[in-house]
Design an enzyme around this catalytic site. Structure first.
Site, mmCIF file in Angstrom:
data_model
loop_
_atom_site.group_PDB
_atom_site.id
_atom_site.type_symbol
_atom_site.label_atom_id
_atom_site.label_comp_id
_atom_site.label_asym_id
_atom_site.label_seq_id
_atom_site.Cartn_x
_atom_site.Cartn_y
_atom_site.Cartn_z
ATOM 1 N N SER A 313 0.810 -1.211 0.000
ATOM 2 C CA SER A 313 0.000 0.000 0.000
ATOM 3 C C SER A 313 0.852 1.273 0.000
ATOM 4 O O SER A 313 1.601 1.516 -0.939
ATOM 5 C CB SER A 313 -0.959 -0.055 1.201
ATOM 6 O OG SER A 313 -1.949 0.927 1.102
ATOM 7 N N ASP A 324 11.170 5.050 -9.421
ATOM 8 C CA ASP A 324 10.901 5.640 -10.739
ATOM 9 C C ASP A 324 11.579 6.995 -10.920
ATOM 10 O O ASP A 324 11.861 7.408 -12.052
ATOM 11 C CB ASP A 324 9.391 5.792 -10.959
ATOM 12 C CG ASP A 324 8.722 4.473 -11.315
ATOM 13 O OD1 ASP A 324 9.414 3.438 -11.316
ATOM 14 O OD2 ASP A 324 7.501 4.476 -11.585
ATOM 15 N N LYS A 338 -0.505 -4.140 -3.522
ATOM 16 C CA LYS A 338 -1.800 -3.528 -3.180
ATOM 17 C C LYS A 338 -1.816 -2.106 -3.744
ATOM 18 O O LYS A 338 -1.311 -1.176 -3.136
ATOM 19 C CB LYS A 338 -2.036 -3.499 -1.674
ATOM 20 C CG LYS A 338 -3.386 -2.901 -1.296
ATOM 21 C CD LYS A 338 -3.579 -2.843 0.212
ATOM 22 C CE LYS A 338 -4.922 -2.232 0.561
ATOM 23 N NZ LYS A 338 -5.019 -0.800 0.249
#
Length: 414
Positions: A313, A324, A338
């Site tokens: 999460s 990224d 999740k």
């Protein structure tokens, strides 16, 4: 003409009467709902308005409501059962009902603060007695000398034998400055009465230590156990402190961090990023929201993030944002996967409802739900104890140390 007017008037009156009867037939069921049925209907409305999947798992959601309300619900327990059965049809484990006790517990865990004596407690399954797991650091309980395994026999003269865990915790919580007396039994010492002054208890999810790599490079080790309301502030304080102590690189340990507050995950990402996208959110209308970092970062030092299958999460939002944006390298195992966002709703009877309202994508538009985030360096881990985390027995931690050392040597900082 008079006859025709009278006939038209009678037809009009008949139409109004029929329409009125039809309208009453349509409205009456809602008006006649019992309190238990109203609670079920309340949950249905929230899901109907907010749920991410507008097909409701490819079913007629209105028909689900009708079925849930077709039989009388004799009490609160029956209502809760009907709600859980209704939500189960969505096949979404994250859209779930929380009874009042579970809802209060979740609020305490995510608020990051409560007022009381600062004890983590458990009901011993063998003895049935209320026991201390540990006092929270700096709390009134710790200052009074309470220890793990102490048994709490009475709270304000009331025996704890008949109390649930939640009832016992509620009796120890209270306004700042108020007193509470506990009767404690300790192995080998007998019974002892202790009076505590309640205070504000901060739940700190951060462990921070300055350590050294095998090459003697000062490494800031940060372990984050959950994303509660204190997470970003506590982590910012820890980073600032480690910077002053000379940390040259960092390990952020997100292993077995199940997530928590979405906003907390975003704020922690911003501590490490000067700029760039943190996360995209997509709701059921397909509307894409974007959350950006606006800097400045608290440190530019190299960073390795430890992740595993228990990283979920908000932890994945953070890990994905750092990976990224090329701010950190990830070491460990593929994360839980999740990628759904829940909103928490308080219901009219004090219970709660968690509803999946959106999904998120990483800055590179990776939809990680059920897929997870793959680390830059995959290191499987054999089970280790809590005491072995971040030690020579911790293979993933050792790999992170080695990676940082190599990067610092290449950068000429070793």
């Amino acid at each position: 003409m008079d006859f025709m007017k009278k006939q038209a008037w009678r037809l009009g009156l008949a139409f109004v009467v029929v329409l009125s009867l039809f309208f009453n037939a349509f409205v009456m069921p809602a008006a006649a709902l019992t309190q238990e049925q109203k609670l079920v209907a309340e949950v249905w409305r929230i899901v109907n308005r907010s749920y991410l999947d507008e097909t409701f798992n490819h079913q007629n959601w209105a028909a689900v409501r009708q079925k849930a309300l077709e039989k009388p619900l004799k009490d609160e327990k029956a209502a809760y059962g009907a709600i859980q059965k209704m939500l189960k049809t969505l096949d979404d484990p994250f859209t779930r009902f929380l009874d009042p006790e579970q809802y209060r517990s979740l609020q305490v865990n995510t608020s990051g603060e409560l007022t009381g004596v600062g004890l983590q407690i458990v009901l011993n399954p063998q003895t049935g007695k209320l026991e201390v797991i540990t006092p929270i650091a700096g709390s009134p309980a710790e200052k009074a000398g309470l220890k793990p395994r102490d048994r709490i026999l009475k709270i304000e003269g009331l025996s704890t034998e008949a109390l649930t865990l939640d009832e016992a915790a509620a009796r120890m919580r209270g306004p700042i400055g108020s007193l509470v007396t506990l009767l404690i039994e300790r192995e080998g010492e007998g019974e002892k009465e202790i009076t505590l002054t309640r205070d504000r208890i901060a739940l700190n999810p951060v462990v921070a230590e300055l350590r050294s790599s095998p090459q003697g490079i000062p490494i800031g080790y940060l372990r984050l156990s959950q994303f509660n309301a204190n997470a970003a502030a506590e982590l910012a304080h820890a980073i600032s402190s480690l910077e002053k102590k000379g940390a040259a690189a960092y390990i952020l340990d997100l292993r077995n961090n199940p997530g928590g507050l979405l906003q907390a995950g975003i704020e922690v990402a911003r501590l490490w990023l000067d700029s760039g996208t943190v996360v995209y959110t997509v709701n059921r209308q397909g509307i894409q929201g974007v959350v950006e970092a606006f800097g400045p970062a608290l440190t530019e030092d190299p960073l390795v993030v430890l992740v595993n299958q228990g990283t979920a999460s908000a932890s994945e939002i953070l890990a994905g944002a750092l990976q990224d944006n090329s701010r950190a390298q990830l070491v460990g195992e593929t994360t839980f996967g999740k990628g759904l966002i829940q909103s928490l709703f308080e219901l009219s009877d004090g219970s709660g409802l968690a509803v999946t309202i959106a999904k998120y994508e990483t800055p590179n538009h990776r939809d990680i739900n059920k897929l997870g985030i793959k680390p830059d360096q995959v290191i499987p881990q054999t089970p280790i104890s809590r005491e072995e985390i971040g030690t020579a027995s911790d293979g993933q931690y050792q790999a992170a140390l080695e990676l940082l050392s190599q990067n610092l040597v290449v950068a000429g900082k070793g």
